[in-house]
Write an enzyme that holds these catalytic residues in place. Structure first.
Site, short mmCIF file in Angstrom:
data_model
loop_
_atom_site.label_atom_id
_atom_site.label_comp_id
_atom_site.label_asym_id
_atom_site.label_seq_id
_atom_site.Cartn_x
_atom_site.Cartn_y
_atom_site.Cartn_z
N SER A 133 4.63 9.29 -44.30
CA SER A 133 3.59 10.54 -42.88
C SER A 133 5.53 10.44 -42.00
CB SER A 133 2.57 9.71 -42.75
OG SER A 133 1.16 9.81 -43.63
N HIS A 184 3.43 8.32 -36.83
CA HIS A 184 3.59 9.16 -36.87
C HIS A 184 4.62 9.32 -35.19
CE1 HIS A 184 -0.17 10.57 -39.14
NE2 HIS A 184 0.71 10.15 -40.17
#
Length: 239
Positions: A133, A184
């Protein structure tokens, strides 16, 4: 984009998706539950785990990028890689694309380790993380920078759509337990920096003496080594 187009125009994107699947299949063959692997299994297969990543096994900061926690996690990241990758790779070229992905993922994992260490000092548990991610968010933020600066690309990039996709991911990270939001955010920041460097290269192509993209990638990589060394020192002092 069809498979033959991916092979021709976005081979690294295809390689990364296949690598995610191969690691998942490897886990399955080894008897690990594909849908709900436990912590011991994830550590065995290379998850980012502070007591090891910041001491004797720093390679976990990279290996964890290719490991996913459950089938939904794998499918979501494989689709996101396909969605961002086929565009980003054609704009950046395959080598720059891979560098943005990996440097963003590593930056996200280091931020995760820093936040985890702060939690440990505050009496919290030592968690683990895995997944692509951070790297994918880096690709998305690099594309957002290209769109926001109106850089010349073969594609029409929408700042609104890119911001919406990445914003939803960040919001979900705060709203849903178990999501590595530090990864993230770290990946997003690194991807944006590399995106800005790439835009600067495009605009200075006739006068540049050195590629700002490659200089930025090198500085960030060396900086990450320094960050790891500092974090390692903090951990070893209290071990």
């Amino acid at each position: 984009m069809k498979l033959d187009q991916l092979v021709r125009l976005a081979p690294v994107t295809l390689f990364l998706i296949i690598s995610f699947v191969i690691v998942a299949l490897w886990q399955t063959v080894a008897g690990v539950s594909l849908d709900s692997p436990n912590s011991d299994d994830l550590i065995h297969f290379g998850a980012n785990f502070l007591p090891l990543s910041l001491t004797i096994e720093p390679w976990r900061i990279v290996s964890s990028v290719f490991l996913h926690i459950g089938l939904i996690h794998l499918l979501f990241n494989a689709f996101a890689m396909y969605f961002f990758g086929q565009v980003a790779e054609q704009i950046l070229n395959s080598l720059r694309f891979f560098v943005v992905f990996m440097v963003s993922a590593i930056g996200g994992n280091l931020l995760n380790l820093f936040i985890t260490w702060q939690d440990v000092l505050a009496g919290g548990p030592v968690g683990l993380s895995a997944g692509a991610s951070g790297g994918i968010m880096g690709l998305g933020s690099a594309l957002f920078v290209l769109a926001a600066t109106k850089a010349r690309t073969p594609f029409i990039l929408s700042t609104k759509n890119l911001a919406m996709v990445m914003g939803v991911n960040v919001i979900m990270g705060f709203a849903v337990d178990g999501i590595d939001n530090a990864g993230h955010i770290g990946g997003l920041i690194v991807g944006a920096l590399l995106g800005l460097a790439f835009v600067a290269d495009l605009r200075m192509i006739k006068v540049r003496l050195v590629s700002l993209f490659w200089l930025s990638a090198a500085v960030l990589s060396l900086g990450f080594v320094g960050v790891w060394w500092v974090l390692q020192g903090w951990v070893l002092v209290l071990v």
